[in-house]
Write a protein that holds these residues in place. Structure first.
Motif, PDB file in Angstrom:
ATOM      1  N   GLN A   1       0.829  -1.203   0.000  1.00 31.18           N
ATOM      2  CA  GLN A   1       0.000   0.000   0.000  1.00 31.18           C
ATOM      3  C   GLN A   1       0.864   1.255   0.000  1.00 31.18           C
ATOM      4  O   GLN A   1       0.571   2.217  -0.717  1.00 31.18           O
ATOM      5  CB  GLN A   1      -0.936   0.008   1.204  1.00 31.18           C
ATOM      6  N   ALA A   2       1.925   1.256   0.779  1.00 30.62           N
ATOM      7  CA  ALA A   2       2.823   2.410   0.833  1.00 30.62           C
ATOM      8  C   ALA A   2       3.491   2.622  -0.516  1.00 30.62           C
ATOM      9  O   ALA A   2       3.621   3.769  -0.979  1.00 30.62           O
ATOM     10  CB  ALA A   2       3.866   2.208   1.934  1.00 30.62           C
ATOM     11  N   GLU A   3       3.906   1.546  -1.161  1.00 29.04           N
ATOM     12  CA  GLU A   3       4.541   1.665  -2.477  1.00 29.04           C
ATOM     13  C   GLU A   3       3.579   2.279  -3.491  1.00 29.04           C
ATOM     14  O   GLU A   3       3.957   3.157  -4.276  1.00 29.04           O
ATOM     15  CB  GLU A   3       5.005   0.295  -2.969  1.00 29.04           C
ATOM     16  N   LEU A   4       2.334   1.844  -3.472  1.00 31.76           N
ATOM     17  CA  LEU A   4       1.340   2.395  -4.385  1.00 31.76           C
ATOM     18  C   LEU A   4       1.121   3.885  -4.115  1.00 31.76           C
ATOM     19  O   LEU A   4       1.048   4.686  -5.051  1.00 31.76           O
ATOM     20  CB  LEU A   4       0.025   1.628  -4.286  1.00 31.76           C
ATOM     21  N   ARG A   5       1.035   4.261  -2.860  1.00 32.40           N
ATOM     22  CA  ARG A   5       0.862   5.680  -2.521  1.00 32.40           C
ATOM     23  C   ARG A   5       2.031   6.510  -3.016  1.00 32.40           C
ATOM     24  O   ARG A   5       1.840   7.615  -3.538  1.00 32.40           O
ATOM     25  CB  ARG A   5       0.697   5.844  -1.016  1.00 32.40           C
ATOM     26  N   VAL A   6       3.242   5.982  -2.881  1.00 35.12           N
ATOM     27  CA  VAL A   6       4.424   6.705  -3.354  1.00 35.12           C
ATOM     28  C   VAL A   6       4.363   6.868  -4.872  1.00 35.12           C
ATOM     29  O   VAL A   6       4.634   7.948  -5.399  1.00 35.12           O
ATOM     30  CB  VAL A   6       5.724   5.986  -2.920  1.00 35.12           C
ATOM     31  N   ARG A   7       3.998   5.818  -5.575  1.00 31.40           N
ATOM     32  CA  ARG A   7       3.878   5.905  -7.030  1.00 31.40           C
ATOM     33  C   ARG A   7       2.879   6.981  -7.439  1.00 31.40           C
ATOM     34  O   ARG A   7       3.121   7.740  -8.373  1.00 31.40           O
ATOM     35  CB  ARG A   7       3.466   4.574  -7.627  1.00 31.40           C
ATOM     36  N   LEU A   8       1.748   7.016  -6.749  1.00 28.83           N
ATOM     37  CA  LEU A   8       0.725   8.001  -7.067  1.00 28.83           C
ATOM     38  C   LEU A   8       1.199   9.412  -6.739  1.00 28.83           C
ATOM     39  O   LEU A   8       0.882  10.360  -7.460  1.00 28.83           O
ATOM     40  CB  LEU A   8      -0.576   7.683  -6.338  1.00 28.83           C
ATOM     41  N   LEU A   9       1.957   9.561  -5.678  1.00 32.88           N
ATOM     42  CA  LEU A   9       2.474  10.879  -5.313  1.00 32.88           C
ATOM     43  C   LEU A   9       3.561  11.343  -6.275  1.00 32.88           C
ATOM     44  O   LEU A   9       3.669  12.543  -6.553  1.00 32.88           O
ATOM     45  CB  LEU A   9       3.024  10.855  -3.882  1.00 32.88           C
ATOM     46  N   LEU A  10       4.358  10.427  -6.778  1.00 34.65           N
ATOM     47  CA  LEU A  10       5.439  10.797  -7.694  1.00 34.65           C
ATOM     48  C   LEU A  10       4.928  11.226  -9.062  1.00 34.65           C
ATOM     49  O   LEU A  10       5.569  12.034  -9.732  1.00 34.65           O
ATOM     50  CB  LEU A  10       6.428   9.639  -7.852  1.00 34.65           C
ATOM     51  N   ASP A  11       3.797  10.703  -9.462  1.00 34.09           N
ATOM     52  CA  ASP A  11       3.260  11.048 -10.780  1.00 34.09           C
ATOM     53  C   ASP A  11       1.762  11.292 -10.692  1.00 34.09           C
ATOM     54  O   ASP A  11       0.960  10.517 -11.213  1.00 34.09           O
ATOM     55  CB  ASP A  11       3.572   9.934 -11.778  1.00 34.09           C
ATOM     56  N   PRO A  12       1.348  12.398 -10.043  1.00 34.93           N
ATOM     57  CA  PRO A  12      -0.079  12.657  -9.867  1.00 34.93           C
ATOM     58  C   PRO A  12      -0.806  12.955 -11.175  1.00 34.93           C
ATOM     59  O   PRO A  12      -2.020  12.807 -11.259  1.00 34.93           O
ATOM     60  CB  PRO A  12      -0.121  13.858  -8.931  1.00 34.93           C
ATOM     61  N   ASP A  13      -0.067  13.370 -12.219  1.00 30.51           N
ATOM     62  CA  ASP A  13      -0.707  13.666 -13.503  1.00 30.51           C
ATOM     63  C   ASP A  13      -1.042  12.408 -14.289  1.00 30.51           C
ATOM     64  O   ASP A  13      -1.848  12.456 -15.221  1.00 30.51           O
ATOM     65  CB  ASP A  13       0.195  14.568 -14.346  1.00 30.51           C
ATOM     66  N   ALA A  14      -0.401  11.320 -13.947  1.00 31.79           N
ATOM     67  CA  ALA A  14      -0.652  10.061 -14.649  1.00 31.79           C
ATOM     68  C   ALA A  14      -0.750   8.913 -13.648  1.00 31.79           C
ATOM     69  O   ALA A  14       0.042   7.978 -13.677  1.00 31.79           O
ATOM     70  CB  ALA A  14       0.447   9.799 -15.662  1.00 31.79           C
ATOM     71  N   PRO A  15      -1.734   8.981 -12.748  1.00 35.48           N
ATOM     72  CA  PRO A  15      -1.830   7.908 -11.746  1.00 35.48           C
ATOM     73  C   PRO A  15      -2.133   6.543 -12.348  1.00 35.48           C
ATOM     74  O   PRO A  15      -1.882   5.528 -11.720  1.00 35.48           O
ATOM     75  CB  PRO A  15      -2.963   8.372 -10.825  1.00 35.48           C
ATOM     76  N   ASP A  16      -2.633   6.539 -13.596  1.00 38.85           N
ATOM     77  CA  ASP A  16      -2.932   5.257 -14.226  1.00 38.85           C
ATOM     78  C   ASP A  16      -1.669   4.486 -14.603  1.00 38.85           C
ATOM     79  O   ASP A  16      -1.736   3.311 -14.936  1.00 38.85           O
ATOM     80  CB  ASP A  16      -3.833   5.437 -15.444  1.00 38.85           C
ATOM     81  N   THR A  17      -0.511   5.136 -14.524  1.00 35.84           N
ATOM     82  CA  THR A  17       0.738   4.422 -14.806  1.00 35.84           C
ATOM     83  C   THR A  17       1.161   3.555 -13.627  1.00 35.84           C
ATOM     84  O   THR A  17       1.984   2.674 -13.774  1.00 35.84           O
ATOM     85  CB  THR A  17       1.880   5.390 -15.168  1.00 35.84           C
ATOM     86  N   ALA A  18       0.602   3.837 -12.455  1.00 36.97           N
ATOM     87  CA  ALA A  18       0.889   3.005 -11.280  1.00 36.97           C
ATOM     88  C   ALA A  18       0.078   1.712 -11.385  1.00 36.97           C
ATOM     89  O   ALA A  18      -1.056   1.706 -11.842  1.00 36.97           O
ATOM     90  CB  ALA A  18       0.537   3.732 -10.004  1.00 36.97           C
ATOM     91  N   GLU A  19       0.696   0.633 -10.992  1.00 34.42           N
ATOM     92  CA  GLU A  19       0.005  -0.647 -11.026  1.00 34.42           C
ATOM     93  C   GLU A  19      -1.003  -0.689  -9.903  1.00 34.42           C
ATOM     94  O   GLU A  19      -0.723  -0.249  -8.777  1.00 34.42           O
ATOM     95  CB  GLU A  19       0.998  -1.796 -10.880  1.00 34.42           C
ATOM     96  N   PRO A  20      -2.213  -1.220 -10.158  1.00 34.21           N
ATOM     97  CA  PRO A  20      -3.215  -1.289  -9.075  1.00 34.21           C
ATOM     98  C   PRO A  20      -2.768  -2.238  -7.970  1.00 34.21           C
ATOM     99  O   PRO A  20      -2.072  -3.218  -8.226  1.00 34.21           O
ATOM    100  CB  PRO A  20      -4.472  -1.816  -9.780  1.00 34.21           C
ATOM    101  N   PHE A  21      -3.161  -1.907  -6.761  1.00 34.50           N
ATOM    102  CA  PHE A  21      -2.836  -2.734  -5.602  1.00 34.50           C
ATOM    103  C   PHE A  21      -3.736  -3.969  -5.589  1.00 34.50           C
ATOM    104  O   PHE A  21      -4.948  -3.862  -5.674  1.00 34.50           O
ATOM    105  CB  PHE A  21      -3.025  -1.929  -4.313  1.00 34.50           C
ATOM    106  N   ASP A  22      -3.133  -5.116  -5.490  1.00 36.85           N
ATOM    107  CA  ASP A  22      -3.868  -6.379  -5.418  1.00 36.85           C
ATOM    108  C   ASP A  22      -3.358  -7.148  -4.212  1.00 36.85           C
ATOM    109  O   ASP A  22      -2.271  -7.728  -4.254  1.00 36.85           O
ATOM    110  CB  ASP A  22      -3.672  -7.194  -6.684  1.00 36.85           C
ATOM    111  N   PRO A  23      -4.115  -7.156  -3.092  1.00 36.70           N
ATOM    112  CA  PRO A  23      -3.631  -7.813  -1.862  1.00 36.70           C
ATOM    113  C   PRO A  23      -3.493  -9.327  -2.010  1.00 36.70           C
ATOM    114  O   PRO A  23      -2.862  -9.956  -1.193  1.00 36.70           O
ATOM    115  CB  PRO A  23      -4.691  -7.459  -0.828  1.00 36.70           C
ATOM    116  N   GLU A  24      -4.039  -9.898  -3.056  1.00 34.82           N
ATOM    117  CA  GLU A  24      -3.982 -11.351  -3.234  1.00 34.82           C
ATOM    118  C   GLU A  24      -2.695 -11.804  -3.930  1.00 34.82           C
ATOM    119  O   GLU A  24      -2.406 -12.961  -3.970  1.00 34.82           O
ATOM    120  CB  GLU A  24      -5.183 -11.841  -4.031  1.00 34.82           C
ATOM    121  N   SER A  25      -1.936 -10.866  -4.495  1.00 34.59           N
ATOM    122  CA  SER A  25      -0.735 -11.279  -5.230  1.00 34.59           C
ATOM    123  C   SER A  25       0.456 -11.415  -4.326  1.00 34.59           C
ATOM    124  O   SER A  25       0.530 -10.947  -3.259  1.00 34.59           O
ATOM    125  CB  SER A  25      -0.426 -10.291  -6.337  1.00 34.59           C
TER     126      SER A  25
END
Length: 85
Positions: A61-85
């Motif tokens: 979850q923290a990694e996903l938040r960091v990705r979204l914060l680093l590129d707020p203009d293109a949040p779709d480039t971050a991979e979605p969080f999947d707790p099952e993987s």
């Protein structure tokens, strides 16, 4: 006390992460001490796996938040969080 790994879809708080990590470290130390019975060791191992998964979820979850914060203009480039993987 509720099992922290029982609800993978809920966000993990920093305090929960730190508590789980501390408990995991204590379990490992007790198991490495070699004074536990086989049943106690198995129970500790099972608990440790649950704590590990809980901590991994928090880190994901923290990694996903960091990705979204680093590129707020293109949040779709971050991979979605999947707790099952």
């Amino acid at each position: 006390m509720a099992n922290p790994a029982s609800a993978p879809s809920e966000p993990v708080s920093i305090a929960d992460f730190e508590h789980s990590l501390d408990e995991l470290e204590q379990l490992v130390a007790r198991m490495e001490g070699g004074e536990l019975s086989l049943d106690e060791s198995l129970s500790s191992f099972e608990r440790g796996i649950g704590l590990f998964r809980h901590c991994q979820q928090a880190l994901d979850q923290a990694e996903l938040r960091v990705r979204l914060l680093l590129d707020p203009d293109a949040p779709d480039t971050a991979e979605p969080f999947d707790p099952e993987s």
